[in-house]
Write an enzyme that holds these catalytic residues in place. Structure first.
Site, PDB file in Angstrom:
ATOM      1  N   SER A 192       9.065  -9.361  -4.209  1.00 16.01           N
ATOM      2  CA  SER A 192      10.311  -9.165  -4.956  1.00 16.01           C
ATOM      3  C   SER A 192      11.053  -7.912  -4.487  1.00 16.01           C
ATOM      4  CB  SER A 192      10.041  -9.104  -6.468  1.00 16.01           C
ATOM      5  OG  SER A 192       9.337  -7.932  -6.815  1.00 16.01           O
ATOM      6  N   ARG A 232      -9.169  -1.908   8.425  1.00 20.01           N
ATOM      7  CA  ARG A 232      -8.005  -1.029   8.560  1.00 20.01           C
ATOM      8  C   ARG A 232      -7.628  -0.781  10.016  1.00 20.01           C
ATOM      9  NH1 ARG A 232      -9.856   3.510   4.047  1.00 20.01           N
ATOM     10  NH2 ARG A 232     -10.419   1.988   2.437  1.00 20.01           N
ATOM     11  N   ILE A 263      -5.337  -0.756   1.760  1.00 19.52           N
ATOM     12  CA  ILE A 263      -5.315   0.645   2.157  1.00 19.52           C
ATOM     13  C   ILE A 263      -5.216   0.707   3.674  1.00 19.52           C
ATOM     14  CG2 ILE A 263      -6.610   2.800   2.179  1.00 19.52           C
ATOM     15  CD1 ILE A 263      -7.851   1.977  -0.475  1.00 19.52           C
ATOM     16  N   ASN A 297       6.566   4.090   0.200  1.00 17.25           N
ATOM     17  CA  ASN A 297       5.950   3.135  -0.714  1.00 17.25           C
ATOM     18  C   ASN A 297       6.635   3.238  -2.066  1.00 17.25           C
ATOM     19  OD1 ASN A 297       3.875   1.281  -1.673  1.00 17.25           O
ATOM     20  ND2 ASN A 297       3.006   3.020  -2.761  1.00 17.25           N
ATOM     21  N   HIS A 315       5.685   2.693  -6.144  1.00 25.62           N
ATOM     22  CA  HIS A 315       4.539   2.575  -7.045  1.00 25.62           C
ATOM     23  C   HIS A 315       5.048   2.492  -8.479  1.00 25.62           C
ATOM     24  CE1 HIS A 315       0.397   3.039  -8.363  1.00 25.62           C
ATOM     25  NE2 HIS A 315       0.806   3.951  -9.227  1.00 25.62           N
TER      26      HIS A 315
END
Length: 224
Positions: free
Chosen positions: A15, A64, A91, A106, A108
């Site tokens: 979204s 990772r 992560i 980012n 959050h």
């Protein structure tokens, strides 16, 4: 002026990717999405990228280092200058994060540094806070850490559950993320001593209480 080339990493519904695509569709917006990378082939957000004609790469997050080894050349190939994590639920390798230091952001769903990690909205409700919100920040190897670029605040209602609070915060995210990316694309953001300075930023002149001050008739005093 050339538009800032953005790479978006997703894992799910996308979204916030959709909000960034909508922002980038405006001719005056100073950024464009050059690549979407998903850690899941079945991520619903890939549909938004396909509909917008944005190149897509699927990189399963086996570990990772393997993810970083595949993602880095793809981002460089598309000349990406800013990486946006948008519901990317893995992560990242620390060396990959450092390679994109101050060029990876980012969003959050909390007012960081409060309520880091998973289920931030649930954490907020459990703590009994009166306000919640979301944060756009530069990414550091530590989870949900890094210089804060922008934040949005929403009230917590007495009848909120996790779903209702999450939906209210998500609406704020869809406004905040494009704003933060625009500020970066305009060259107005810099990091000084691990804090963000924004050129010509206007601080909102607001103050609000939750609950609001009582504005009705004076409460009757107790009989003496």
């Amino acid at each position: 002026m050339a538009r800032l080339r953005v790479g978006v990493l997703i894992s799910g519904r996308g979204s916030n990717l959709q909000a960034l695509i909508a922002a980038c569709s405006a001719e005056a917006y100073p950024a464009e999405i050059a690549l979407v990378i998903s850690s899941r082939a079945e991520a619903p957000g890939l549909g938004f990228a396909a509909a917008a004609g944005i190149p897509v790469t699927i990189i399963p997050h086996r570990d990772r280092r393997a993810f970083a080894a595949e993602a880095q050349p793809q981002l460089c190939k598309r000349r990406v200058a800013l990486v946006c994590l948008a519901g990317f639920m893995r992560i990242l390798d620390a060396s990959f994060v450092e390679a994109w230091r101050n060029r990876m952001v980012n969003i959050h769903p909390s007012l960081l540094p409060a309520f880091r990690g998973l289920h931030a909205q649930r954490q907020a409700l459990a703590a009994g806070v009166r306000f919640a919100g979301c944060t756009v920040h530069f990414v550091r190897p530590e989870l949900d850490c890094g210089p804060i670029i922008a934040q949005a605040v929403v009230p917590v209602h007495p009848d909120d559950d996790e779903a209702r609070l999450s939906a209210r915060i998500l609406k704020a995210e869809h406004r905040l993320y494009p704003l933060a990316v625009r500020l970066i694309a305009e060259g107005r953001v810099r990091v000084v001593a691990e804090q963000v300075e924004i050129m010509n930023a206007r601080v909102p002149d607001i103050s609000t209480l939750n609950p609001q001050e009582y504005c009705g008739e004076p409460l009757a005093s107790n009989p003496g």
